[in-house]
Design a protein around this motif. Structure first.
Motif, short mmCIF file in Angstrom:
data_model
loop_
_atom_site.label_atom_id
_atom_site.label_comp_id
_atom_site.label_asym_id
_atom_site.label_seq_id
_atom_site.Cartn_x
_atom_site.Cartn_y
_atom_site.Cartn_z
N TYR A 1 0.79 -1.36 0.02
CA TYR A 1 0.01 0.03 -0.05
C TYR A 1 0.85 1.39 0.05
CZ TYR A 1 0.06 0.05 5.28
OH TYR A 1 0.45 0.19 6.48
N GLN B 1 -3.23 4.28 -5.99
CA GLN B 1 -4.63 3.70 -5.93
C GLN B 1 -5.06 3.17 -4.71
OE1 GLN B 1 -2.48 3.83 -8.30
NE2 GLN B 1 -3.34 3.75 -10.66
N TRP B 2 -3.97 2.68 -4.00
CA TRP B 2 -4.05 2.01 -2.53
C TRP B 2 -4.17 2.99 -1.44
CZ3 TRP B 2 -1.64 -3.49 -1.34
CH2 TRP B 2 -2.31 -3.96 -0.37
N ASP B 3 -5.33 3.78 -1.43
CA ASP B 3 -5.46 4.60 -0.35
C ASP B 3 -6.44 4.09 0.69
OD1 ASP B 3 -8.00 5.15 -1.19
OD2 ASP B 3 -7.80 6.80 -2.56
N SER B 4 -6.85 4.65 1.71
CA SER B 4 -7.51 4.26 2.87
C SER B 4 -8.76 3.93 2.34
CB SER B 4 -7.71 5.66 3.77
OG SER B 4 -6.77 5.81 4.29
N THR B 5 -9.62 4.56 1.41
CA THR B 5 -10.86 4.29 0.99
C THR B 5 -10.74 3.02 0.18
OG1 THR B 5 -11.22 6.59 0.76
CG2 THR B 5 -12.84 5.29 -0.17
N ALA B 6 -9.66 2.91 -0.65
CA ALA B 6 -9.76 1.57 -1.52
C ALA B 6 -9.27 0.30 -0.78
CB ALA B 6 -8.58 1.85 -2.39
N HIS B 7 -8.55 0.69 0.32
CA HIS B 7 -8.33 -0.40 1.27
C HIS B 7 -9.64 -1.09 2.01
CE1 HIS B 7 -5.66 -2.52 3.91
NE2 HIS B 7 -6.51 -2.49 4.77
#
Lengths: 186, 74
Positions: free
Chosen positions: B25, B30-36
């Motif tokens: 991450y 693209q791998w931000d908190s929301t995507a996580h």
């Protein structure tokens, strides 16, 4: 640097595994060093370097100012970042929240939501505020997604500053946060 | 059948070819908190598991995700 709670530490709010503790004098040098780190200062609207003298003067003003509250955010008894409520208007029921996570281990996962939700709950429940306002850069896609997932709604775009004005109402927040809090299982 | 790599590609909105065990991450925007959280929801639904929050936090790479999912399937 002190980043674990000492005997004089008082918890002001605890939720979602996060404890918020209002700044005490022994915090402010650590916070100053965090704030002056480029990875943090670049996120700020005011990016200027803060000296020890400026920080001390700011703290002395802060402790007498009821329109601002600053907290260290602890996760698993470790100080990981700073949250704040500024421009607190008790009569109007509004404030501007702020947050940064200093410890990189807690970025890009559920912890930023835990920290933001603890602050939002404190604002809506303890201070009985009705609406929170924020300003975010349109170029910060992660921040936009984070705030939208938290229930924020977009107000207007300031072309001069490149900032997007956003707001969060209690009802919209309580609805939006359920999608995330279902994964907070402490 | 959908694989864990497919779930990562869909949740992070990245090409399947970019999903390797080393992907972490800190490595991609693209791998931000929301995507996580989208990713966690997709994993739990697909594998019909409910992970501890500490595992949700610890899921910081594709390799770690595979290891954590395996723990819940035992």
């Amino acid at each position: 640097m002190i980043n674990t709670p000492g005997p004089s530490r008082k918890w002001d709010f605890h939720r979602y595994g996060v404890s918020l503790s209002k700044f005490i004098e022994s915090d402010i040098e650590m916070v100053r060093q965090w704030r002056n780190t480029p990875k943090i200062s670049q996120q700020m609207l005011d990016k200027t370097y803060i000296t020890e003298k400026q920080q001390q003067a700011w703290y002395q003003q802060l402790i007498q100012d009821e329109s601002q509250q600053y907290f260290l955010a602890y996760f698993k008894e470790q100080a990981i970042g700073v949250v704040s409520l500024t421009k607190i208007d008790r009569l109007g029921g509004t404030a501007e929240p702020g947050m940064y996570i200093y410890n990189d281990d807690f970025l890009n996962n559920i912890v930023p939501f835990c920290v933001a939700f603890a602050l939002n709950d404190f604002a809506f429940e303890e201070l009985q505020l009705k609406r929170l306002y924020g300003k975010i850069y349109l170029t910060n896609r992660a921040s936009i997604r984070f705030h939208e997932a938290s229930g924020y709604q977009i107000d207007k775009h300031d072309k001069n500053t490149g900032l997007q004005i956003i707001h969060l109402d209690k009802h919209a927040y309580n609805f939006a946060k359920q999608k995330i809090t279902q994964f907070i299982r402490y | 059948m959908k694989t864990i790599n497919d779930i990562f590609a869909e949740s992070l909105d990245i090409p399947l070819a970019d999903v390797t065990d080393d992907l972490s991450y800190q490595a991609i925007a693209q791998w931000d908190s929301t995507a996580h959280m989208v990713l966690i929801g997709a994993i739990e639904n697909h594998y019909d598991i409910m992970m501890d929050t500490d595992d949700i936090i610890d899921m910081s790479s594709v390799a770690k995700a595979k290891k954590i999912i395996k723990k819940y399937q035992q």
